[in-house]
Design a protein around this motif. Structure first.
Motif, short mmCIF file in Angstrom:
data_model
loop_
_atom_site.label_atom_id
_atom_site.label_comp_id
_atom_site.label_asym_id
_atom_site.label_seq_id
_atom_site.Cartn_x
_atom_site.Cartn_y
_atom_site.Cartn_z
N UNK A 1 0.83 -1.21 0.00
CA UNK A 1 0.00 0.00 0.00
C UNK A 1 0.86 1.27 0.00
N UNK A 2 1.80 1.30 -0.93
CA UNK A 2 2.64 2.48 -1.02
C UNK A 2 4.00 2.29 -0.40
N UNK A 3 4.03 1.62 0.73
CA UNK A 3 5.33 1.36 1.36
C UNK A 3 5.90 0.05 0.82
N UNK A 4 6.15 0.06 -0.48
CA UNK A 4 6.57 -1.17 -1.13
C UNK A 4 8.08 -1.29 -1.08
N UNK A 5 8.51 -2.53 -0.92
CA UNK A 5 9.94 -2.78 -1.01
C UNK A 5 10.19 -3.67 -2.22
N UNK A 6 11.40 -3.70 -2.75
CA UNK A 6 11.67 -4.56 -3.91
C UNK A 6 11.26 -6.01 -3.70
N UNK A 7 11.28 -6.47 -2.47
CA UNK A 7 10.90 -7.88 -2.22
C UNK A 7 9.43 -8.11 -2.55
N UNK A 8 8.61 -7.09 -2.31
CA UNK A 8 7.18 -7.23 -2.58
C UNK A 8 6.93 -7.48 -4.07
N UNK A 9 7.80 -6.99 -4.91
CA UNK A 9 7.62 -7.18 -6.35
C UNK A 9 7.78 -8.65 -6.71
N UNK A 10 8.58 -9.36 -5.96
CA UNK A 10 8.77 -10.77 -6.24
C UNK A 10 7.51 -11.57 -5.96
N UNK A 11 6.73 -11.09 -5.02
CA UNK A 11 5.53 -11.83 -4.63
C UNK A 11 4.46 -11.80 -5.71
N UNK A 12 4.69 -11.04 -6.77
CA UNK A 12 3.72 -10.98 -7.87
C UNK A 12 3.95 -12.09 -8.89
N UNK A 13 5.01 -12.84 -8.70
CA UNK A 13 5.34 -13.88 -9.69
C UNK A 13 4.23 -14.93 -9.86
N UNK A 14 3.63 -15.42 -8.78
CA UNK A 14 2.53 -16.38 -8.98
C UNK A 14 1.39 -15.81 -9.84
N UNK A 15 1.20 -14.50 -9.75
CA UNK A 15 0.14 -13.89 -10.56
C UNK A 15 0.50 -13.95 -12.04
N UNK A 16 1.76 -13.81 -12.35
CA UNK A 16 2.16 -13.93 -13.75
C UNK A 16 1.95 -15.35 -14.24
#
Lengths: 105, 489
Positions: free
Chosen positions: B374-389
């Motif tokens: 929710x705005x306070x994103x860290x680069x690690x959070x971007x990795x958690x989108x992989x299952x969505x891909x």
């Protein structure tokens, strides 16, 4: 020869399509109007800034905001010109009247 | 107030002191002691001293002058009786005393006392102007300007930090997804400018907060456009606005398909709020999915999600076990999933008087995901989108395989025909008007041509030709009417 894959390779070289930037004419709502508005506001405030000091300062802020929100494809020349205009408005208003700005309260 | 009024004469006394000091010094240079002076010499000052005891402490005692110096005494009296500004009457008492003192003096001995009194009223009060601020050698008076410059510096700092953060987040996303994309698409990353279709292998930066990636060259789809829509961290105003109303970064994926890749259906699933909004805004969802969004719980999804579908068969077809599994596991990251063969974007505001063509549609799968944090994103959070891909890739293959049965297909075709008919009806009047204006324009142009012909012979011939054409048209119309009448019968 292609190495054996358990799952067949879904890639198809012959199905490649080049990227076409989505045209903003069909989707005017998607375009962010902020940089254009701020640019215009900056110019207006620059004009008023010759009479009032705080207008000139707001013009500088507007040109900064416009720059921060601008698209990469936008002309840097326009950005620079609006920025220069606002800076010159500040400088000229101080040359004309070196008194410090008085707060409105 | 009274003490302020008494300060003024004190100040003047102080000012006068250096002037008169010299003279008194002369007196004392003679070696005379103060004690040598007769007390009577101070008599005339006694009353005044009593009144101004506090203020006149600094007034020098050697003010006492020998009575043999009448001028000095007069000046003493000048100093003693200071003219006040208009309206101030702090010295009522002392003035009265002064007047008494004057009346004591022998008019012969003291000349010009009467004039002196009048002279006082003509003297202007001393007004000390303040030095204009810009001439003062102090930066403090420019505090507003310093504030402004500090604000600008803060803006610039925020711009650099925000831009850097967005860039790092984008890179983190790309690094974690690169492998999956490269194994699925022949072309990963294209800006459309290079001559040959070669993977750039990097994101296109559209803005300081929007990054694009175009992937193409795969079975079952034409291409996939991924947009990383970050928050405007580079704009301080936006940062401040977000403190009031927190929103998160988004990843939007748009897969475009061929006719063969997808059957004709419209389907959407997402959060309740977003579904309600999309149903109103999106052209295809409003036309084909008229019913209210159904709760996802009926299909094994979390209750927070709701479904919009053209028909029940579509929902059953799309929501297979694996899909339900994907969605349930990542429910908090999913904002909306929209499959449509009639996708044309949001409803366009119609301009008055312009006949609207049926909007161009394209078979599209549209996914909108929320980045956690929710705005306070860290680069690690971007990795958690992989299952969505992974889900996206699975959806592409699924949609290719999903075919409606005969009944469903008929229903879908009927829906599309209905929508087209409605559209034509709505624009019928507009189109008629447009056709009429076109015909009139044509006639006018012809007439002008005829009139502009200089040769009268040619003019006549052209007129005749136009008349014949008109006649033919009328005859044709009449024939049509007759045919319709016959058919009706």
């Amino acid at each position: 020869m292609m190495s054996f894959n358990n799952v067949s390779d879904p890639r198809r070289q012959n199905k490649i399509l080049r990227y076409k930037a989505p045209s903003t004419e069909t989707n005017p709502t998607l375009e962010d109007p902020t940089p254009d508005y701020m640019n215009l506001l900056g110019m207006i405030f620059s004009m008023c800034g010759l009479m009032l000091k705080w207008c000139a300062w707001i013009a500088v802020y507007c040109s900064f905001i416009s720059f921060a929100n601008s698209r990469s494809s936008e002309d840097t020349k326009q950005m620079m010109s609006s920025f220069m205009l606002s800076i010159s408005a500040v400088v000229m208003s101080y040359l004309q009247n070196p008194q410090p700005m008085s707060p409105p309260w | 107030m009274r003490s302020v009024h008494l300060l003024v004469p004190a100040l003047l006394l102080l000012l006068a002191f250096p002037v008169s000091r010299g003279r008194y010094n002369d007196d004392f240079d003679d070696g005379e002691d103060i004690a040598d002076f007769d007390d009577n010499d101070f008599a005339e000052f006694e009353d005044m001293n009593d009144d101004q005891a506090a203020e006149a402490e600094t007034a020098p005692p050697p003010r006492a002058s020998p009575s043999s110096q009448p001028e000095e005494e007069e000046e003493d009296e000048d100093e003693a009786t200071v003219e006040l500004e208009d309206g101030l009457d702090g010295f009522e008492d002392s003035e009265a005393q002064d007047q008494d003192m004057y009346s004591k003096y022998d008019q012969e001995e003291f000349e010009g006392i009467g004039d002196m009194e009048k002279g006082h009223s003509m003297k202007d009060p001393l007004i000390i102007h303040t030095v204009p601020a810009h001439l003062q050698n102090s930066w403090e008076s420019y505090y507003m300007e310093i504030l402004m410059v500090t604000g600008l510096l803060a803006y610039i700092m925020n711009y650099l930090i925000g831009k850097n953060k967005n860039s790092r987040l984008a890179q983190a996303w790309f690094n974690s997804h690169k492998e999956l994309l490269e194994s699925n698409f022949a072309l990963v990353g294209d800006d459309g400018t290079s001559k040959e279709a070669v993977s750039t292998g990097k994101l296109n930066q559209e803005n300081e907060h929007i990054y694009n990636l175009w992937c193409s060259g795969r079975v079952c789809c034409e291409g996939m456009l991924i947009q990383l829509k970050f928050l405007k961290r580079q704009d301080l105003l936006n940062v401040l606005a977000r403190m009031m109303r927190p929103i998160g970064d988004q990843v939007q994926i748009k897969v475009t398909l061929n006719e063969d890749d997808m059957d004709t259906f419209v389907f959407a699933v997402g959060t309740k709020k977003v579904m309600a909004k999309l149903q109103k805004e999106m052209q295809d969802l409003s036309e084909f999915c008229g019913d209210k969004p159904k709760s996802g719980a009926k299909f094994g999804l979390p209750d927070s999600l709701s479904i919009l579908s053209e028909m029940g068969e579509v929902t059953d077809g799309v929501m297979d076990n694996k899909m339900v599994h994907y969605i349930t596991n990542n429910a908090e990251k999913i904002e909306s999933i929209h499959f449509s063969d009639q996708f044309s974007g949001p409803k366009v505001m119609q301009e008055e008087g312009q006949p609207l063509k049926l909007p161009e549609t394209k078979r599209t799968l549209l996914f909108t995901f929320n980045v956690p944090g929710m705005g306070n994103t860290s680069p690690k959070d971007m990795e958690s989108l992989l299952p969505l891909m992974n889900m996206v890739i699975y959806s592409i293959d699924k949609v290719k395989k999903l075919r409606l049965n005969r009944e469903g297909k008929m229903k879908a075709d009927r829906n599309r025909a209905r929508v087209e008919e409605n559209f034509l009806k709505q624009t019928h009047a507009q189109r008629q008007e447009a056709a009429q204006t076109r015909r009139e324009e044509k006639k006018r142009a012809e007439k002008e041509r005829i009139m502009s012909e200089e040769d009268p012979e040619r003019q006549r011939r052209l007129e005749e030709a136009a008349q014949r054409r008109e006649q033919k048209k009328i005859e044709k119309k009449q024939m049509k009417m007759k045919q319709i009448k016959v058919k009706a019968m």
